[in-house]
Enzyme design. Structure first.
Site, PDB file in Angstrom:
ATOM      1  CE  LYS A   2       8.245  51.813  37.021  1.00 30.87           C
ATOM      2  NZ  LYS A   2       8.544  53.250  37.049  1.00 30.87           N
TER       3      LYS A   2
ATOM      4  NE  ARG B  73      14.028  51.526  34.269  1.00 30.08           N
ATOM      5  CZ  ARG B  73      13.694  51.372  35.561  1.00 30.08           C
ATOM      6  NH1 ARG B  73      13.424  50.195  36.038  1.00 30.08           N
ATOM      7  NH2 ARG B  73      13.610  52.418  36.346  1.00 30.08           N
TER       8      ARG B  73
ATOM      9  NE  ARG C 248      11.012  57.232  44.811  1.00 27.95           N
ATOM     10  CZ  ARG C 248      10.964  56.582  43.651  1.00 27.95           C
ATOM     11  NH1 ARG C 248       9.945  55.778  43.377  1.00 27.95           N
ATOM     12  NH2 ARG C 248      11.907  56.760  42.751  1.00 27.95           N
TER      13      ARG C 248
ATOM     14  NE  ARG D 162      14.972  54.999  43.987  1.00 25.50           N
ATOM     15  CZ  ARG D 162      14.320  54.432  42.985  1.00 25.50           C
ATOM     16  NH1 ARG D 162      13.190  53.805  43.207  1.00 25.50           N
ATOM     17  NH2 ARG D 162      14.793  54.507  41.767  1.00 25.50           N
TER      18      ARG D 162
ATOM     19  NE  ARG E 113      15.464  57.265  38.386  1.00 29.19           N
ATOM     20  CZ  ARG E 113      14.710  57.529  39.455  1.00 29.19           C
ATOM     21  NH1 ARG E 113      14.970  58.578  40.213  1.00 29.19           N
ATOM     22  NH2 ARG E 113      13.703  56.754  39.738  1.00 29.19           N
TER      23      ARG E 113
HETATM   24  P1  AMP Z   1      13.636  51.700  39.756  1.00 24.82           P
HETATM   25  O1  AMP Z   1      13.630  51.365  41.209  1.00 24.82           O
HETATM   26  O2  AMP Z   1      12.757  50.794  38.938  1.00 24.82           O
HETATM   27  O3  AMP Z   1      13.370  53.161  39.488  1.00 24.82           O
HETATM   28  O4  AMP Z   1      15.131  51.421  39.234  1.00 24.82           O
HETATM   29  C1  AMP Z   1      16.229  52.141  39.764  1.00 24.82           C
HETATM   30  C2  AMP Z   1      17.437  51.978  38.866  1.00 24.82           C
HETATM   31  O5  AMP Z   1      17.801  50.597  38.789  1.00 24.82           O
HETATM   32  C3  AMP Z   1      17.245  52.418  37.427  1.00 24.82           C
HETATM   33  O6  AMP Z   1      17.420  53.819  37.246  1.00 24.82           O
HETATM   34  C4  AMP Z   1      18.335  51.594  36.725  1.00 24.82           C
HETATM   35  O7  AMP Z   1      19.618  52.138  36.971  1.00 24.82           O
HETATM   36  C5  AMP Z   1      18.260  50.264  37.464  1.00 24.82           C
HETATM   37  N1  AMP Z   1      17.264  49.359  36.850  1.00 24.82           N
HETATM   38  C6  AMP Z   1      16.110  48.879  37.424  1.00 24.82           C
HETATM   39  N2  AMP Z   1      15.458  48.071  36.575  1.00 24.82           N
HETATM   40  C7  AMP Z   1      16.199  48.027  35.435  1.00 24.82           C
HETATM   41  C8  AMP Z   1      16.030  47.394  34.175  1.00 24.82           C
HETATM   42  N3  AMP Z   1      14.952  46.650  33.897  1.00 24.82           N
HETATM   43  N4  AMP Z   1      17.002  47.579  33.248  1.00 24.82           N
HETATM   44  C9  AMP Z   1      18.098  48.325  33.489  1.00 24.82           C
HETATM   45  N5  AMP Z   1      18.288  48.983  34.646  1.00 24.82           N
HETATM   46  C10 AMP Z   1      17.366  48.839  35.619  1.00 24.82           C
END
Ligand code: AMP
Length: 220
Positions: A16, A91, A130, A163, A174
């Site tokens: 994404k 989400r 990654r 990460r 996740r």
């Molecule tokens: P990502 O970089 O999109 O994989 O997001 C990393 C982490 O940030 C996720 O596992 C959540 O803990 C938090 N996070 C990111 N976007 C959201 C969202 N829209 N709602 C809730 N938590 C989020």
């Protein structure tokens, strides 16, 4: 000016961030990643970072009201007048409904939701490979798109990191969270007629051109 408002959905590791970046660049609109905003806030130890940290580190979702208010503020800025590409948000169905409400108040709406389809095996191997640059946010894949010098960002020279939430146990969590909370969002947008599915397992350029093809069919 016609605005283009897009959402990228897909499991962790679907690509994404990479694809949202390419699409945003090609349309000249901001790429808004809630994950990046939260990680930056954690790094800078802001109030938002303090409230979000334990959820992000554990692979849990940050509460809807925190994420919704940050998206409301970010999408209301002037640089979003021509639209935006949202990545990692919404989400949950509550976030999707909240976003519809925020946009409706401004007389706006989403144009399309792109779902990147990637199977579990590919996700697990991609996340293990990654690496991210903590300074400029550049993304690398040790097998597909490695940095020129081992462990060093091509763009800014900082040391690359994995990460914190890409370790196998947190990835498993996740993926469960994605199935439980985010698959209903896919159904939500499907029923609104906004969902466009794109196969996400090819190489970066191949997936990007499939997305561009899909976007040609989106009315804006
Ligand atoms: P990502 O970089 O999109 O994989 O997001 C990393 C982490 O940030 C996720 O596992 C959540 O803990 C938090 N996070 C990111 N976007 C959201 C969202 N829209 N709602 C809730 N938590 C989020």
């Amino acid at each position: 000016m016609t605005a283009t408002r897009l959402v990228f959905l897909g499991p962790p590791g679907a690509g994404k961030g990479t694809q949202a970046d390419l699409v945003a660049d090609s349309l000249g609109i901001p790429h808004i990643s809630t994950g990046d905003i939260l990680r930056e806030a954690m790094e800078k130890k802001t109030d938002l970072g303090g409230r979000a940290g334990r959820y992000v580190e554990g692979g849990d979702l940050v509460p809807d009201e925190i994420v919704l208010s940050l998206v409301e503020e970010r999408t209301g800025r002037e640089d979003c007048a021509g639209g935006f590409v949202l990545d990692g948000f919404p989400r949950t169905v509550a976030q999707a409904e909240g976003l519809d409400g925020i946009l409706a108040e401004r007389g706006e709406a989403l144009d399309a939701v792109i779902l990147l389809d990637v199977g579990d095996e590919a996700i697990i191997s991609r996340l293990a490979q990654r690496r991210v640059c903590p300074a400029c946010g550049a993304l690398y894949s040790l097998d597909g798109d490695p940095p020129r010098q081992d462990g060093v960002c091509d763009k800014c020279g900082a040391r690359l990191e994995a990460r914190v939430d890409d370790d196998p146990a947190t990835v498993k969590k996740r993926l469960e969270v994605y199935r439980r909370d985010t698959l209903p969002v896919v159904e939500y947008y499907e029923s609104e007629g906004l969902l466009r599915r794109v196969g996400g397992e090819g190489d970066v350029e191949g997936v990007f051109s499939s997305i561009l093809e899909v976007l040609k069919t989106v009315k804006r």
